[in-house]
Scaffold this active site. Structure first.
Site, PDB file in Angstrom:
ATOM      1  N   GLU A 112     -15.155  14.259  -7.375  1.00 61.17           N
ATOM      2  CA  GLU A 112     -15.038  13.106  -8.270  1.00 61.17           C
ATOM      3  C   GLU A 112     -15.794  11.956  -7.606  1.00 61.17           C
ATOM      4  O   GLU A 112     -15.429  11.525  -6.504  1.00 61.17           O
ATOM      5  CB  GLU A 112     -13.565  12.712  -8.461  1.00 61.17           C
ATOM      6  CG  GLU A 112     -13.417  11.526  -9.407  1.00 61.17           C
ATOM      7  CD  GLU A 112     -12.002  10.956  -9.497  1.00 61.17           C
ATOM      8  OE1 GLU A 112     -11.304  10.896  -8.460  1.00 61.17           O
ATOM      9  OE2 GLU A 112     -11.611  10.559 -10.605  1.00 61.17           O
ATOM     10  N   PHE A 114     -16.555   8.698  -8.896  1.00 62.78           N
ATOM     11  CA  PHE A 114     -15.958   7.372  -9.137  1.00 62.78           C
ATOM     12  C   PHE A 114     -16.984   6.272  -8.869  1.00 62.78           C
ATOM     13  O   PHE A 114     -16.703   5.254  -8.239  1.00 62.78           O
ATOM     14  CB  PHE A 114     -14.711   7.179  -8.274  1.00 62.78           C
ATOM     15  CG  PHE A 114     -13.566   6.567  -9.047  1.00 62.78           C
ATOM     16  CD1 PHE A 114     -13.068   7.178 -10.186  1.00 62.78           C
ATOM     17  CD2 PHE A 114     -12.981   5.372  -8.648  1.00 62.78           C
ATOM     18  CE1 PHE A 114     -12.022   6.629 -10.901  1.00 62.78           C
ATOM     19  CE2 PHE A 114     -11.925   4.808  -9.349  1.00 62.78           C
ATOM     20  CZ  PHE A 114     -11.447   5.438 -10.484  1.00 62.78           C
ATOM     21  N   GLU A 120      -0.650  11.522 -12.723  1.00 62.95           N
ATOM     22  CA  GLU A 120      -1.880  11.396 -13.518  1.00 62.95           C
ATOM     23  C   GLU A 120      -2.989  11.097 -12.530  1.00 62.95           C
ATOM     24  O   GLU A 120      -3.077   9.991 -11.985  1.00 62.95           O
ATOM     25  CB  GLU A 120      -1.731  10.269 -14.542  1.00 62.95           C
ATOM     26  CG  GLU A 120      -0.678  10.546 -15.598  1.00 62.95           C
ATOM     27  CD  GLU A 120      -1.033  11.711 -16.513  1.00 62.95           C
ATOM     28  OE1 GLU A 120      -2.220  12.080 -16.585  1.00 62.95           O
ATOM     29  OE2 GLU A 120      -0.121  12.263 -17.135  1.00 62.95           O
ATOM     30  N   LEU A 121      -3.868  12.080 -12.297  1.00 65.49           N
ATOM     31  CA  LEU A 121      -4.739  12.008 -11.123  1.00 65.49           C
ATOM     32  C   LEU A 121      -6.219  11.968 -11.511  1.00 65.49           C
ATOM     33  O   LEU A 121      -6.571  11.590 -12.613  1.00 65.49           O
ATOM     34  CB  LEU A 121      -4.394  13.178 -10.202  1.00 65.49           C
ATOM     35  CG  LEU A 121      -2.888  13.300  -9.902  1.00 65.49           C
ATOM     36  CD1 LEU A 121      -2.593  14.529  -9.056  1.00 65.49           C
ATOM     37  CD2 LEU A 121      -2.353  12.045  -9.226  1.00 65.49           C
ATOM     38  N   GLY A 122      -7.057  12.379 -10.571  1.00 62.76           N
ATOM     39  CA  GLY A 122      -8.493  12.218 -10.750  1.00 62.76           C
ATOM     40  C   GLY A 122      -9.080  13.187 -11.763  1.00 62.76           C
ATOM     41  O   GLY A 122      -8.398  14.049 -12.320  1.00 62.76           O
ATOM     42  N   GLY A 127       0.810  -1.210   0.000  1.00 61.70           N
ATOM     43  CA  GLY A 127       0.000   0.000   0.000  1.00 61.70           C
ATOM     44  C   GLY A 127       0.845   1.263   0.000  1.00 61.70           C
ATOM     45  O   GLY A 127       1.942   1.307  -0.573  1.00 61.70           O
ATOM     46  N   GLY A 134      -3.195   7.750  -9.932  1.00 62.17           N
ATOM     47  CA  GLY A 134      -4.092   7.465  -8.813  1.00 62.17           C
ATOM     48  C   GLY A 134      -4.876   8.702  -8.432  1.00 62.17           C
ATOM     49  O   GLY A 134      -5.070   9.615  -9.249  1.00 62.17           O
ATOM     50  N   SER A 135      -5.298   8.747  -7.180  1.00 68.74           N
ATOM     51  CA  SER A 135      -6.159   9.840  -6.726  1.00 68.74           C
ATOM     52  C   SER A 135      -5.360  11.135  -6.559  1.00 68.74           C
ATOM     53  O   SER A 135      -4.133  11.112  -6.333  1.00 68.74           O
ATOM     54  CB  SER A 135      -6.805   9.457  -5.393  1.00 68.74           C
ATOM     55  OG  SER A 135      -5.794   9.282  -4.421  1.00 68.74           O
ATOM     56  N   CYS A 163     -11.207   7.371 -14.485  1.00 72.50           N
ATOM     57  CA  CYS A 163     -10.777   8.749 -14.216  1.00 72.50           C
ATOM     58  C   CYS A 163     -11.387   9.738 -15.187  1.00 72.50           C
ATOM     59  O   CYS A 163     -11.634  10.882 -14.827  1.00 72.50           O
ATOM     60  CB  CYS A 163      -9.255   8.835 -14.276  1.00 72.50           C
ATOM     61  SG  CYS A 163      -8.556   8.295 -15.849  1.00 72.50           S
TER      62      CYS A 163
HETATM   63  P1  NAD Z   1      -5.138   5.774  -4.861  1.00 71.41           P
HETATM   64  O1  NAD Z   1      -4.501   7.092  -5.015  1.00 71.41           O
HETATM   65  O2  NAD Z   1      -5.769   5.449  -3.581  1.00 71.41           O
HETATM   66  O3  NAD Z   1      -4.092   4.593  -5.168  1.00 71.41           O
HETATM   67  C1  NAD Z   1      -3.338   4.573  -6.358  1.00 71.41           C
HETATM   68  C2  NAD Z   1      -2.006   3.905  -6.086  1.00 71.41           C
HETATM   69  O4  NAD Z   1      -1.247   4.730  -5.210  1.00 71.41           O
HETATM   70  C3  NAD Z   1      -2.117   2.555  -5.380  1.00 71.41           C
HETATM   71  O5  NAD Z   1      -1.107   1.701  -5.867  1.00 71.41           O
HETATM   72  C4  NAD Z   1      -1.869   2.918  -3.925  1.00 71.41           C
HETATM   73  O6  NAD Z   1      -1.405   1.834  -3.163  1.00 71.41           O
HETATM   74  C5  NAD Z   1      -0.815   3.995  -4.073  1.00 71.41           C
HETATM   75  N1  NAD Z   1      -0.723   4.954  -2.991  1.00 71.41           N
HETATM   76  C6  NAD Z   1      -1.709   5.415  -2.178  1.00 71.41           C
HETATM   77  N2  NAD Z   1      -1.211   6.332  -1.317  1.00 71.41           N
HETATM   78  C7  NAD Z   1       0.100   6.471  -1.610  1.00 71.41           C
HETATM   79  C8  NAD Z   1       1.158   7.262  -1.069  1.00 71.41           C
HETATM   80  N3  NAD Z   1       0.972   8.105  -0.052  1.00 71.41           N
HETATM   81  N4  NAD Z   1       2.398   7.138  -1.616  1.00 71.41           N
HETATM   82  C9  NAD Z   1       2.611   6.312  -2.648  1.00 71.41           C
HETATM   83  N5  NAD Z   1       1.653   5.516  -3.192  1.00 71.41           N
HETATM   84  C10 NAD Z   1       0.417   5.594  -2.672  1.00 71.41           C
HETATM   85  O7  NAD Z   1      -6.196   5.686  -6.073  1.00 71.41           O
HETATM   86  P2  NAD Z   1      -7.309   4.577  -6.347  1.00 71.41           P
HETATM   87  O8  NAD Z   1      -8.477   4.847  -5.486  1.00 71.41           O
HETATM   88  O9  NAD Z   1      -6.715   3.236  -6.337  1.00 71.41           O
HETATM   89  O10 NAD Z   1      -7.653   4.922  -7.870  1.00 71.41           O
HETATM   90  C11 NAD Z   1      -8.654   5.776  -8.236  1.00 71.41           C
HETATM   91  C12 NAD Z   1      -8.121   7.164  -8.520  1.00 71.41           C
HETATM   92  O11 NAD Z   1      -7.152   7.116  -9.556  1.00 71.41           O
HETATM   93  C13 NAD Z   1      -9.224   8.071  -9.016  1.00 71.41           C
HETATM   94  O12 NAD Z   1      -9.076   9.344  -8.444  1.00 71.41           O
HETATM   95  C14 NAD Z   1      -8.974   8.116 -10.511  1.00 71.41           C
HETATM   96  O13 NAD Z   1      -9.509   9.260 -11.156  1.00 71.41           O
HETATM   97  C15 NAD Z   1      -7.485   8.054 -10.583  1.00 71.41           C
HETATM   98  N6  NAD Z   1      -7.022   7.577 -11.897  1.00 71.41           N
HETATM   99  C16 NAD Z   1      -6.389   8.464 -12.717  1.00 71.41           C
HETATM  100  C17 NAD Z   1      -5.988   8.063 -13.990  1.00 71.41           C
HETATM  101  C18 NAD Z   1      -5.308   9.026 -14.941  1.00 71.41           C
HETATM  102  O14 NAD Z   1      -4.672   8.581 -15.898  1.00 71.41           O
HETATM  103  N7  NAD Z   1      -5.410  10.333 -14.717  1.00 71.41           N
HETATM  104  C19 NAD Z   1      -6.216   6.743 -14.398  1.00 71.41           C
HETATM  105  C20 NAD Z   1      -6.866   5.878 -13.525  1.00 71.41           C
HETATM  106  C21 NAD Z   1      -7.260   6.296 -12.273  1.00 71.41           C
END
Ligand code: NAD
Length: 487
Positions: free
Chosen positions: A380, A382, A252-254, A210, A230-231, A286
């Protein structure tokens, strides 16, 4: 790694995989709650070992011929294609994706590898003029070294491959951390495919865990560039950590993406595209349509069409049944989606359909009469929710579309392409489509967002050179230059 679900080709790779030394991580199918696998998680120490091994393997890979790097990538694409059914079932079971979404992701994953396989053949620098005419002056792109890739659970194969394939193609090593909910289709699958393709040992490291494991990747001195998807909340943390270390980071975020329907739109096309963009894969995308911005004269008919489509969508276990929507990925996310819907209804939105759930299966939901102060507009979601806001003029539509800190994708439906284009070009988002919906990507385009949807980085096409290589200026003189110093 101990796989509970039966696998075939992947099994030996899972057995040979050097286990992490952390607490075990248990995977479950979101659709049924059934156990899928139990694996030892990684620790920050495992990350340090993985990053050191990657850094040790990388220089020789960077000197490997372009033809050989490309050959291994093409072979990886063939191996991935050959094992699609197995990867597909893992994808469906780990993420709850329906068949269509799973196949789309697989097609795209292969495209990412094939596009990357063409990169080693491309020119990687320029001869540049010099004020010292007698010297040869060139600028070239060289690998960044070790890329730390952190990916989310929602499209783990393609979001991992869009980093792994171009980074390797351009001579780097990669430490990949998938989300702990998708260790196979986001992690083990990569290890197996590239090992079978003949990638030299050490170049691709997979760690499972994680946030603590993710942060260990970001801060490890052997990781030179971080690529995070991720988020926005986690991205801020990653960006802050990387910034403190002066380390290059791609975020690349939300998104909370605008889907604009003008009064002259083909309403049938707009409504089916809008429903697809909000509901497919339970809205866990996303660049899903997060805000439907619809002209007052067609808003009633548009909402009715969304309601009719939402009511027809079949929910169930996408791995075992023919359904249109699967489960929300976990309880926490379900509570978040429902919380946004219920608070928006309390705040004055009209529930046109949906708004309830059976376990993790959330019914596709349409919210009408949404106002811009409600969480269904600002957040967002989701989840499979289509909030609809009404406008009267194109300027008002534009102001609504830009009324978000996010800026990932946008769409405009209009029978007048010039009117649609005029509006679309003023939407502040990294991607925008006229008469097509927001969930659109191709391996050859630079994908990414503005505002809090990212930090200006892009994936794909020419942008991959920026992400995974860096400039080096090199000059050569036949006759060594001497300086009359001190003057
Ligand atoms: P998340 O941010 O909770 O997790 C994403 C990844 O980051 C996971 O592997 C997680 O373990 C890791 N992570 C979490 N906290 C971290 C930290 N402090 N340091 C390092 N790594 C950490 O996101 P999620 O809920 O799994 O995914 C959904 C989000 O991702 C949504 O906001 C969505 O819009 C975004 N998303 C963006 C794109 C894009 O290309 N812009 C593509 C897909 C999803």
């Amino acid at each position: 790694m101990a796989a509970i679900a039966s696998t075939t080709w992947l099994d030996p790779f899972l057995e040979e995989w050097r286990p992490g030394t952390g607490a075990p991580i248990e995977g479950h199918e979101p659709a049924t709650g059934r156990p899928l696998l139990k694996i030892p998680g990684s620790t920050p120490d495992d990350v340090a070992r993985a990053a050191a091994a990657a850094a040790a393997a990388q220089p020789a890979w960077a000197e490997t011929s372009y033809a050989e790097r490309a050959r291994i990538l093409r072979r990886a694409a063939e191996i991935y294609e050959a094992h699609r059914p197995e990867f597909g079932s893992w994808t469906q079971r780990e993420t709850g994706a329906v068949h269509g979404k799973m196949h789309h992701e697989q097609n795209f994953t292969v495209q990412e590898v094939l596009a990357a396989a063409s990169m080693p053949y491309q020119p990687y620098g320029q001869l540049v003029p010099s004020v010292q005419a007698e010297r040869l002056s060139m600028v070239r792109r060289i690998p960044v070294g070790v890329v730390g890739a952190i990916t989310p659970w929602n499209s783990p194969s393609v979001l991992g491959m869009r980093v792994v394939a171009p980074a390797l193609a351009l001579g780097n090593a990669v430490v990949l951390k998938p989300d702990p909910q998708t260790p196979v289709c986001g992690g083990a699958m990569f290890a197996a495919v590239f090992a079978e393709a003949g990638l030299p040992e050490g170049l691709l490291q997979i760690v499972v865990g994680g946030a603590d494991v993710g942060e260990a990747i970001v801060t490890d001195p052997n990781v030179h560039v971080v690529s995070f998807t991720g988020s926005t909340a986690a991205g801020r943390r990653v960006g802050t950590l990387a910034g403190g270390l002066l380390k290059k980071v791609s975020l690349e975020l939300g998104g909370n993406n605008a889907f604009v329907v003008l009064d002259d739109a083909d309403l049938d096309a707009a409504a089916s595209a809008g429903a697809y963009a909000s509901f497919q894969f339970q809205g866990q995308v996303c660049f899903a349509a997060g805000r439907h911005i619809v002209h007052r004269s067609v808003a009633g008919a548009y909402v009715d069409a969304l309601v009719e489509k939402a009511a027809r969508l079949r929910l169930g276990d996408p791995y075992r049944e023919e359904v249109d929507l699967g489960p929300i990925v976990n309880e926490k996310q379900l509570a978040r989606v429902d919380g946004i819907v219920q608070r928006s209804i309390e705040g004055g939105a009209r529930l046109a359909v949906g708004g309830t759930h059976d376990g993790l299966f959330y019914r596709p939901t349409v919210l009408a009469d949404v106002t811009t102060d409600l969480p269904a507009w600002t957040d967002e979601i989701f989840g499979p929710v289509a909030p609809v806001v009404v406008f009267d003029t194109d300027e008002e539509a534009l102001a609504l579309a830009n009324d978000s800190e996010y800026g990932l994708a946008g769409a405009v439906y209009s029978r007048s392409t010039s009117r649609g284009l005029a509006l679309a070009q003023r939407i502040r988002s990294g991607m925008v489509h006229v008469n097509d919906q927001t969930v659109n990507d191709e391996a050859v385009i630079p994908f990414g967002g503005m505002g809090i949807s990212g930090n200006g980085s892009r994936f794909g096409g020419a942008a991959n050179w920026d992400e995974f290589t860096q400039w080096q200026w090199v000059t050569v003189r036949d006759v060594p230059k001497s300086y009359p110093y001190p003057y």
